[in-house]
Design a protein around this motif. Structure first.
Motif, PDB file in Angstrom:
ATOM      1  N   GLN A 267     -13.862  -6.503  52.013  1.00  0.00           N
ATOM      2  CA  GLN A 267     -14.685  -5.732  51.081  1.00  0.00           C
ATOM      3  C   GLN A 267     -13.883  -5.326  49.848  1.00  0.00           C
ATOM      4  N   VAL A 268     -12.644  -4.884  50.077  1.00  0.00           N
ATOM      5  CA  VAL A 268     -11.777  -4.478  48.963  1.00  0.00           C
ATOM      6  C   VAL A 268     -11.449  -5.688  48.091  1.00  0.00           C
ATOM      7  N   ALA A 269     -11.174  -6.819  48.737  1.00  0.00           N
ATOM      8  CA  ALA A 269     -10.860  -8.037  47.988  1.00  0.00           C
ATOM      9  C   ALA A 269     -12.034  -8.453  47.104  1.00  0.00           C
ATOM     10  N   LEU A 270     -13.247  -8.397  47.649  1.00  0.00           N
ATOM     11  CA  LEU A 270     -14.419  -8.749  46.853  1.00  0.00           C
ATOM     12  C   LEU A 270     -14.598  -7.801  45.677  1.00  0.00           C
ATOM     13  N   ARG A 271     -14.384  -6.511  45.913  1.00  0.00           N
ATOM     14  CA  ARG A 271     -14.535  -5.529  44.836  1.00  0.00           C
ATOM     15  C   ARG A 271     -13.514  -5.785  43.725  1.00  0.00           C
ATOM     16  N   ASP A 272     -12.256  -5.982  44.116  1.00  0.00           N
ATOM     17  CA  ASP A 272     -11.204  -6.206  43.114  1.00  0.00           C
ATOM     18  C   ASP A 272     -11.450  -7.500  42.348  1.00  0.00           C
ATOM     19  N   TRP A 273     -11.890  -8.532  43.063  1.00  0.00           N
ATOM     20  CA  TRP A 273     -12.191  -9.802  42.406  1.00  0.00           C
ATOM     21  C   TRP A 273     -13.359  -9.641  41.438  1.00  0.00           C
ATOM     22  N   ALA A 274     -14.385  -8.922  41.840  1.00  0.00           N
ATOM     23  CA  ALA A 274     -15.556  -8.712  40.982  1.00  0.00           C
ATOM     24  C   ALA A 274     -15.155  -8.041  39.678  1.00  0.00           C
ATOM     25  N   HIS A 275     -14.266  -7.062  39.768  1.00  0.00           N
ATOM     26  CA  HIS A 275     -13.820  -6.378  38.546  1.00  0.00           C
ATOM     27  C   HIS A 275     -13.029  -7.318  37.649  1.00  0.00           C
ATOM     28  N   SER A 276     -12.162  -8.138  38.250  1.00  0.00           N
ATOM     29  CA  SER A 276     -11.375  -9.077  37.463  1.00  0.00           C
ATOM     30  C   SER A 276     -12.267 -10.120  36.803  1.00  0.00           C
ATOM     31  N   TYR A 277     -13.233 -10.632  37.560  1.00  0.00           N
ATOM     32  CA  TYR A 277     -14.147 -11.648  37.044  1.00  0.00           C
ATOM     33  C   TYR A 277     -14.974 -11.083  35.894  1.00  0.00           C
ATOM     34  N   ARG A 278     -15.523  -9.887  36.093  1.00  0.00           N
ATOM     35  CA  ARG A 278     -16.342  -9.277  35.040  1.00  0.00           C
ATOM     36  C   ARG A 278     -15.509  -8.993  33.792  1.00  0.00           C
ATOM     37  N   ALA A 279     -14.266  -8.555  33.971  1.00  0.00           N
ATOM     38  CA  ALA A 279     -13.403  -8.292  32.824  1.00  0.00           C
ATOM     39  C   ALA A 279     -13.166  -9.558  32.009  1.00  0.00           C
ATOM     40  N   ALA A 280     -12.959 -10.683  32.698  1.00  0.00           N
ATOM     41  CA  ALA A 280     -12.761 -11.958  31.991  1.00  0.00           C
ATOM     42  C   ALA A 280     -14.011 -12.354  31.221  1.00  0.00           C
ATOM     43  N   LEU A 281     -15.166 -12.142  31.834  1.00  0.00           N
ATOM     44  CA  LEU A 281     -16.419 -12.523  31.188  1.00  0.00           C
ATOM     45  C   LEU A 281     -16.798 -11.589  30.049  1.00  0.00           C
ATOM     46  N   SER A 282     -16.441 -10.322  30.174  1.00  0.00           N
ATOM     47  CA  SER A 282     -16.848  -9.359  29.146  1.00  0.00           C
ATOM     48  C   SER A 282     -16.226  -9.679  27.794  1.00  0.00           C
ATOM     49  N   ASP A 283     -15.089 -10.359  27.801  1.00  0.00           N
ATOM     50  CA  ASP A 283     -14.459 -10.765  26.547  1.00  0.00           C
ATOM     51  C   ASP A 283     -15.084 -12.035  25.970  1.00  0.00           C
ATOM     52  N   HIS A 284     -15.835 -12.765  26.799  1.00  0.00           N
ATOM     53  CA  HIS A 284     -16.398 -14.050  26.355  1.00  0.00           C
ATOM     54  C   HIS A 284     -17.834 -14.222  26.875  1.00  0.00           C
TER      55      HIS A 284
END
Length: 218
Positions: free
Chosen positions: A85-102
């Motif tokens: 669950q923690v891994a999915l949450r951390d990954w989701a934040h990283s993925y969204r951060a990458a997308l928010s710039d592009h």
């Protein structure tokens, strides 16, 4: 002893093309990418681009994969130790951060990874971590798909920015519950990030209930 003269301009490469195409996508959208525009930005002739990419779609795929490559996957490493669950949450934040710039490249990413190496590494890491945690393969596939739907959807646009900041725009006789909607735009970060956190928590809590039921003795 003679020396070869250095070219006046940097040699054309895939990375230079991807960088230029990414700048066009970020600044003007997907439709701005064309052989003519890229050639002009790079100071080369149009046909020279075809030595590296056959089509515009291949270029956009490469731009999308460059964004995927920025997503942190370390939380899925076997020795990392984070709960799924923690891994999915951390990954989701990283993925969204990458997308928010592009955000303009999101429609290309939404098509799926296809043959894109970085995109395939993302899918492989998520699926591998979920099956290692004990999820059945079919459900692990669904979890990966569900998380992608949610994260990509959150990056397409801003809910808060969808409302104008004119307090006279929403007549209370027509929209009795939108009396404060004109204030949403100035609170974009609070609204949009709060919505993402609310949705992510709901998803993970729901998955945790399914996981607990899965682990119960028959």
């Amino acid at each position: 002893m003679w020396r070869m003269a250095r070219p006046r301009k940097p040699l054309l490469s895939r990375s230079r093309i991807v960088e230029a195409a990414g700048a066009l996508v970020d600044g003007e959208g997907l439709e701005a990418v064309s052989t003519r525009r890229l050639a002009a930005a790079l100071g080369v002739s149009g046909p020279s681009l075809y030595n590296h990419f056959r089509t515009k779609d291949e270029i956009l795929d490469a731009v999308a994969d460059a964004v995927s490559a920025r997503v942190d996957l370390s939380m899925f490493d076997a020795g990392d130790g984070r709960e799924w669950q923690v891994a999915l949450r951390d990954w989701a934040h990283s993925y969204r951060a990458a997308l928010s710039d592009h955000p303009n490249i999101v429609p290309v990413l939404a098509r799926g990874p296809g043959r894109r190496p970085a995109g395939l590494r993302v899918a492989d890491a998520v699926f591998g971590a979920m099956t290692a945690a004990g999820w059945p393969p079919a459900q692990a596939t669904r979890i990966g798909a569900l998380m992608r739907y949610f994260i990509l959807g959150s990056a397409v646009g801003s809910f808060a920015r969808g409302f104008v900041d004119d307090e006279t725009a929403y007549d209370p006789s027509d929209y009795p519950h939108l009396g404060q909607a004109h204030l949403l735009a100035e609170r974009q970060r609070e609204v949009d990030e709060g919505a993402f956190e609310t949705g992510l928590t709901a998803l993970l809590d729901g998955l945790a209930l399914q996981y607990a039921a899965l682990r119960e003795p028959a």
